[in-house]
Design an enzyme around this catalytic site. Structure first.
Site, PDB file in Angstrom:
ATOM      1  N   ASP A 134       0.831  -1.212   0.000  1.00 10.07           N
ATOM      2  CA  ASP A 134       0.000   0.000   0.000  1.00 10.07           C
ATOM      3  C   ASP A 134       0.861   1.256   0.000  1.00 10.07           C
ATOM      4  O   ASP A 134       2.047   1.216   0.358  1.00 10.07           O
ATOM      5  CB  ASP A 134      -0.972  -0.003   1.186  1.00 10.07           C
ATOM      6  N   ASP A 148       8.763   4.524  -1.266  1.00  7.90           N
ATOM      7  CA  ASP A 148       8.091   3.928  -0.093  1.00  7.90           C
ATOM      8  C   ASP A 148       6.892   3.102  -0.542  1.00  7.90           C
ATOM      9  O   ASP A 148       5.794   3.620  -0.601  1.00  7.90           O
ATOM     10  CB  ASP A 148       7.685   5.031   0.875  1.00  7.90           C
ATOM     11  N   GLU A 184       0.050  -1.170   5.657  1.00  8.63           N
ATOM     12  CA  GLU A 184       1.174  -0.752   6.494  1.00  8.63           C
ATOM     13  C   GLU A 184       1.041   0.714   6.857  1.00  8.63           C
ATOM     14  O   GLU A 184       1.307   1.128   7.980  1.00  8.63           O
ATOM     15  CB  GLU A 184       2.504  -0.993   5.759  1.00  8.63           C
ATOM     16  N   GLU A 228      12.230  -0.856   3.956  1.00  9.58           N
ATOM     17  CA  GLU A 228      11.813   0.559   3.982  1.00  9.58           C
ATOM     18  C   GLU A 228      13.011   1.437   3.609  1.00  9.58           C
ATOM     19  O   GLU A 228      14.162   1.049   3.822  1.00  9.58           O
ATOM     20  CB  GLU A 228      11.319   0.939   5.391  1.00  9.58           C
ATOM     21  N   HIS A 230       5.961   9.913   0.975  1.00  7.64           N
ATOM     22  CA  HIS A 230       4.701  10.559   1.395  1.00  7.64           C
ATOM     23  C   HIS A 230       4.522  11.950   0.795  1.00  7.64           C
ATOM     24  O   HIS A 230       3.576  12.644   1.128  1.00  7.64           O
ATOM     25  CB  HIS A 230       4.580  10.641   2.937  1.00  7.64           C
TER      26      HIS A 230
END
Ligand SMILES: [Zn+2]
Length: 385
Positions: free
Chosen positions: A72, A102, A134, A162, A355
């Site tokens: 996700d 990410d 996640e 990550e 993000h």
């Protein structure tokens, strides 16, 4: 390298924002692996709208290494992207797109190199583990981890890919997030003696939490490579009342407690819960239907023990002689706690780009990631010889 870039673009092309299903992506990965003769195991959520996937490449024997990634991604709404976030664009030595860093980049490297794993005559397996949800509190992985611990032969190491710029991260904080609903009794604001104000009780809880924050601030760990080097607690949202002249019936607030793996998060949480219990009793004494309820999501922190096999392996493969700590949470603590696995966090790309709009991964990072997995293949092909 082109096959890796193609795989990154392919995975990014599935819109797997956490609020949506990841089934199309997982089905695609499953059939890709099936074409290579590899069987996938799915561990779906309760209503079957999302699923984890794990698969074993090489002999199904002890000593495997798990490559772990989440499928996700965070939303793109209200973000100003220069290009389509779900269509990878290569520019200036970077791949742009949601999840490039990410962390579909790492997932794609692992998947693209499966044919090389198959050719390498592995003596010990490489497992691929892909999770869902996640980004909304590491909700999906524990189901898969528990099944893996039951069904797979003993695992030597789990590598959570990550983005660490291919540095070896051996520590991060745990995250306890709580949503509190306060239900009082409404009244005209001129008749405060007839109501039970939900906002008044919210303010008490906020003060209590802020005092805890100041206590945490006064307890730094000088030898920790974390910034800040103490636990934190923060009230993120407050929403209460509907008019100036009404004693508020409802108020909600959220807090987020980021706790060092060295500290027991239950100590602070028990203190908060006890205080909330006192307040609730006080409200109920005034009006029996009043209540304070909480919804909690807990993602454990992570710290690798001193002589940890996953840490030594990752340091060797990444060519590093020191480790770092990272400020964000991952599924690493869950692999440690729920699976009992030796675990480390190490993957390509920088969290600075995660993000955000115009998320990207440097191609140089992708190359380092590919080198890392190729060295892991060599390692798994030669161990025990
Ligand atoms: Zn991530």
């Amino acid at each position: 390298m082109q096959n890796v870039k193609d795989m990154i673009a392919h995975l990014v092309s599935f819109d797997t924002v956490s609020s949506k299903s990841n089934l199309p992506l997982i089905e695609d990965v499953k059939s890709y692996l099936a074409d290579l003769g590899i069987n996938s195991h799915l561990v779906p959520n309760e209503d079957g709208t999302k699923t984890n996937l794990y698969a074993t490449i090489g002999p199904n024997v002890a000593g495997g290494v798990v490559l772990s990634g989440h499928t996700d991604v965070v939303p793109v709404d209200d973000q100003n992207w220069s290009t389509d976030p779900f269509k990878v664009v290569e520019k200036d030595g970077r791949l742009y797109g949601r999840g490039t860093c990410d962390m579909k980049g790492f997932c794609a490297i692992g998947l693209a190199l499966v044919p090389e794993m198959l050719k390498a005559d592995l003596k010990k397996p490489i497992h691929i583990a892909l999770s869902y949800d996640e980004e909304v509190g590491c909700l999906g992985a524990p189901f898969m981890i528990r099944e893996m611990a039951k069904k797979l032969p003993p695992i030597d190491a789990v590598i959570v890919g990550e983005p660490t710029n291919m540095q070896v991260a051996e520590m991060h904080k745990g995250v306890h997030s709580s949503t509190i609903h306060i239900s009082g009794l409404e009244a005209h604001s001129s008749q405060t003696h007839l109501g039970v104000s939900a906002t008044r009780y919210a303010a008490k809880i906020i003060n209590f939490i802020n005092d805890i924050h100041d206590e945490l601030l006064a307890k730094p760990y000088d030898d920790l490579p974390l910034e800040p080097n103490h636990s934190t607690i923060n009230v993120g949202r407050v929403n209460g009342g509907i008019a100036d002249n009404i004693v508020a019936k409802d108020c909600m607030l959220t807090f987020d407690y980021r706790v060092l793996p060295q500290e027991d998060h239950a100590v602070i949480i028990d203190k908060i819960d006890a205080y909330i219990g006192e307040l609730e009793a006080e409200m109920k004494a005034k009006h029996a239907a009043c209540s304070i309820t909480q919804e909690v999501v807990w993602t454990p922190g992570f710290a690798a023990p001193k002589d940890d096999p996953a840490k030594s392996l990752a340091m060797r493969l990444a060519g590093k002689n020191e480790t770092i700590a990272v400020p964000y949470g991952t599924e690493a603590g869950q692999f440690q706690n729920d699976g009992g696995y030796s675990t480390i966090v190490c993957g390509p790309g920088s969290i600075d780009q995660a993000h955000k709009p115009d998320e990207f991964i440097e191609l140089s990072q992708v190359e380092l990631g590919v080198q890392f997995i190729r060295d892991l293949i060599k390692h798994q092909a030669s161990v025990g010889k």
